[in-house]
Structures are given as structure tokens and as C-alpha cells.
Design a protein around this motif. Structure first.
Motif, mmCIF file in Angstrom:
data_model
loop_
_atom_site.group_PDB
_atom_site.id
_atom_site.type_symbol
_atom_site.label_atom_id
_atom_site.label_comp_id
_atom_site.label_asym_id
_atom_site.label_seq_id
_atom_site.Cartn_x
_atom_site.Cartn_y
_atom_site.Cartn_z
ATOM 1 N N GLN A 60 18.536 38.720 -6.773
ATOM 2 C CA GLN A 60 17.229 38.769 -6.742
ATOM 3 C C GLN A 60 16.629 40.033 -7.240
ATOM 4 O O GLN A 60 15.756 40.280 -8.247
ATOM 5 C CB GLN A 60 16.337 38.170 -5.603
ATOM 6 N N GLU A 82 8.920 33.041 -2.452
ATOM 7 C CA GLU A 82 9.757 33.292 -1.488
ATOM 8 C C GLU A 82 10.725 32.261 -1.180
ATOM 9 O O GLU A 82 12.044 32.073 -1.183
ATOM 10 C CB GLU A 82 9.429 33.764 -0.072
ATOM 11 N N SER A 83 9.831 30.936 -1.321
ATOM 12 C CA SER A 83 10.786 29.629 -1.040
ATOM 13 C C SER A 83 11.312 29.271 -2.437
ATOM 14 O O SER A 83 12.379 28.717 -2.352
ATOM 15 C CB SER A 83 9.480 28.488 -0.837
ATOM 16 N N TRP A 85 12.556 31.313 -4.568
ATOM 17 C CA TRP A 85 13.962 31.976 -4.606
ATOM 18 C C TRP A 85 14.834 31.579 -3.496
ATOM 19 O O TRP A 85 16.242 31.244 -3.885
ATOM 20 C CB TRP A 85 13.674 33.630 -4.269
ATOM 21 N N TYR A 86 14.607 31.107 -2.298
ATOM 22 C CA TYR A 86 15.408 30.413 -1.565
ATOM 23 C C TYR A 86 15.923 29.145 -1.961
ATOM 24 O O TYR A 86 17.289 29.144 -1.845
ATOM 25 C CB TYR A 86 14.542 30.440 -0.140
ATOM 26 N N ARG A 87 15.069 28.403 -2.341
ATOM 27 C CA ARG A 87 15.863 27.087 -2.766
ATOM 28 C C ARG A 87 16.779 27.290 -4.154
ATOM 29 O O ARG A 87 17.593 26.472 -4.228
ATOM 30 C CB ARG A 87 14.663 26.113 -2.952
ATOM 31 N N GLU A 89 18.528 29.794 -4.852
ATOM 32 C CA GLU A 89 19.720 30.134 -4.427
ATOM 33 C C GLU A 89 20.802 29.160 -3.661
ATOM 34 O O GLU A 89 21.976 29.201 -3.822
ATOM 35 C CB GLU A 89 19.739 31.601 -3.623
ATOM 36 N N THR A 166 11.542 26.326 2.933
ATOM 37 C CA THR A 166 10.760 27.329 2.416
ATOM 38 C C THR A 166 11.270 28.811 2.687
ATOM 39 O O THR A 166 11.130 29.668 2.131
ATOM 40 C CB THR A 166 9.525 27.368 3.308
ATOM 41 N N GLY A 167 12.377 28.892 3.557
ATOM 42 C CA GLY A 167 13.227 30.010 3.844
ATOM 43 C C GLY A 167 12.642 31.003 4.831
ATOM 44 O O GLY A 167 11.388 30.746 5.367
ATOM 45 N N SER A 170 8.908 32.945 5.344
ATOM 46 C CA SER A 170 8.039 32.654 4.412
ATOM 47 C C SER A 170 6.978 31.747 4.730
ATOM 48 O O SER A 170 6.223 31.384 3.882
ATOM 49 C CB SER A 170 8.801 32.270 3.346
#
Length: 268
Positions: A60, A82-83, A85-87, A89, A166-167, A170
Motif C-alpha cells: 500500500q 482503511e477498510s 485496503w484491508y479487504r 489485500e 473493516t480491519g 479502523s
């Protein structure tokens, strides 16, 4: 159909094949729009370019340094940077990007059947459930005063549903139990909007409409309809006057709806 007319279909198949070749399940993060193929193709191209760039850079941080052009993964639904990017990856690793709340509770936590919990223990069991749900990153924000057993049953209805992850750190989903339709809401007797808004169902019933689950706790008197009608008339008159005074203003410049669904004027 001409060759030019077929081009969007060819591109669409080409994009989708590219994701298959990458071993990625497109349906997990994409909103298809078959009635608008040009829009779908633009979104597919954007996601594919982003995915290939990520595989090139590998993180990222490096993506965001690329002239700021690759700050947010173009996935659906877009929740927060944030969410997303988390999902994104997780998706690249072919890992689940959504789970039920119950799957995220501690394995040692046992959810009880509320019908089998004695009245003397229901508040304690509700507190345990709320703490477990909170530790999993989910918030419960129901109206104060709703009986513990009703809250327990409502939370049980949510823990079995799937939600996008959501990570860590976050924030998470917050459930207020409001659908905007008061006649079917268990919170109505304790909700300011529920006690002020008059619905057609109320007028037909001749009193405030309450769901069957509330009969053990509260009942609506015939006078409740007159109270609702008076409150609704006041709100309607206020809004009519307000809209007339601000008919030349943009709505988003003058106010917004609050958490109870009531219109609030912005303070200068």
C-alpha cells in the motif's frame, strides 16, 4: 450487430478473463452493471489496472507514493480507505472479506437462547453478549429503555448476518436497529421519532401501532393517535415553512437529518 457494437462485449469478456487468469473472484469486490456495459467496463479496467499495479509494487505504501494516483482500491462497496485496503489485500490472498459477527466472537463464548434465560438473568446475559460483540469490533446503539430480552433477540438477529470486514483499528459497524419504518420497530415506545411520526397504519388502527413482541411490556391507548397526529402536523408545518423560506438554497447548505431522522438546521 456491427463489429463496433460488439466491441463492449468483447472488452467485457476480456477484462473478466483477466481476473480469472489471476485467480481472483471478481464477484467478491465488484458491482456488475449489465444494463450499462460501458460503465461496467470502465470499472473493470480501473480495478484491473489497480490490481496489476499492486502486484508490481507489492504494498500500500508504495502504491500511495505513485503520484497519489493509487490511493484507494476501487472495490465495492467502498466503506473507508482503511477498510477498502484491508479487504482488497485479503481478496488478493483469496481470503474471506466478509464474515458473520458470530464467526468473529471468541470460540469460548456461547450464545444462549433468550427464551431459555430466566428473567432474573437476562440483563446479565445481555451484558456478556454486548461485551463480546464490542470486542469483535461491532457497536450496538439502541434506544435507552428497551427491555433487555428484546435487545438480546435483536442482537442475535444481527450476529448471524455477514458483514464486510473493516480491519483492525479502523472502526466497525454500529447497529441502531432503525429501518425508518416505525410501525414495525421494537424501539418505537422509547424512540423520539417513533413517538412523533404518524403513519397511515396508526390512523387505520386508531392508535399507535406496536409490534406483537411489545405487548408484554407496553400498550398504546386510543389517545396515542391524537398525540401522533398533533406532533406530525407540527413537524409538517415547520418543514413547509422552512422549505418556503429556503426554496432558493441548496439543501445540503442549510441542514441535515440527525440520528433520529429529524431535520436539523445547520448553525452558523
Amino acid at each position: 450487430m456491427s463489429k463496433q457494437d460488439l466491441e463492449p462485449y468483447r472488452q467485457n469478456l476480456q477484462y473478466k478473463q483477466a481476473f480469472e487468469d489471476l485467480g481472483l473472484n471478481l464477484a467478491e469486490v465488484f458491482e456488475f452493471t449489465p444494463m450499462d456495459l460501458d460503465l461496467e467496463n470502465r470499472r473493470l479496467e480501473s480495478l484491473l489496472n489497480f490490481t496489476l499495479k499492486y502486484q508490481q509494487y507489492g504494498s500500500q505504501e508504495l502504491m500511495e507514493l505513485e503520484e497519489g494516483r493509487f490511493c484507494y482500491p476501487p472495490i465495492f462497496p467502498g466503506i473507508s480507505p482503511e477498510s477498502d485496503w484491508y479487504r482488497f489485500e485479503l481478496w488478493l490472498l483469496n481470503q474471506p472479506i466478509r464474515k458473520t459477527i458470530s464467526e468473529q466472537l471468541p470460540q469460548t463464548f456461547k450464545i444462549k437462547n433468550p427464551d431459555e434465560i430466566p428473567e432474573a438473568e437476562i440483563e446479565q446475559e445481555l451484558e456478556k453478549l454486548l461485551v463480546a460483540v464490542d470486542h469483535a469490533g461491532f457497536g450496538i446503539a439502541l434506544c435507552e429503555g428497551v427491555p433487555a430480552r428484546l435487545v438480546y433477540k435483536a442482537v442475535l438477529g444481527w450476529v448471524g448476518e455477514e458483514f464486510e470486514l473493516t480491519g483492525p483499528g479502523s472502526g466497525g459497524w454500529v447497529f441502531d436497529g432503525c429501518s425508518g419504518y416505525c410501525p414495525e420497530c421494537m424501539q418505537r415506545p422509547w424512540c423520539s421519532s417513533g413517538q412523533e411520526n404518524c403513519w397511515t397504519e396508526d390512523e387505520e388502527a386508531g392508535k399507535m401501532v406496536l409490534i406483537d413482541e411489545l405487548k408484554t411490556y407496553v400498550s398504546a391507548s386510543p389517545q396515542s393517535l391524537a398525540i401522533l397526529q398533533e406532533s406530525q402536523a407540527e413537524k409538517d408545518a415547520y418543514m413547509a415553512k422552512f422549505m418556503e423560506e429556503h426554496k432558493n438554497s441548496r439543501v445540503d447548505e442549510i441542514g441535515d437529518f440527525d440520528d433520529d431522522g429529524d431535520w436539523k438546521v445547520k448553525q452558523n
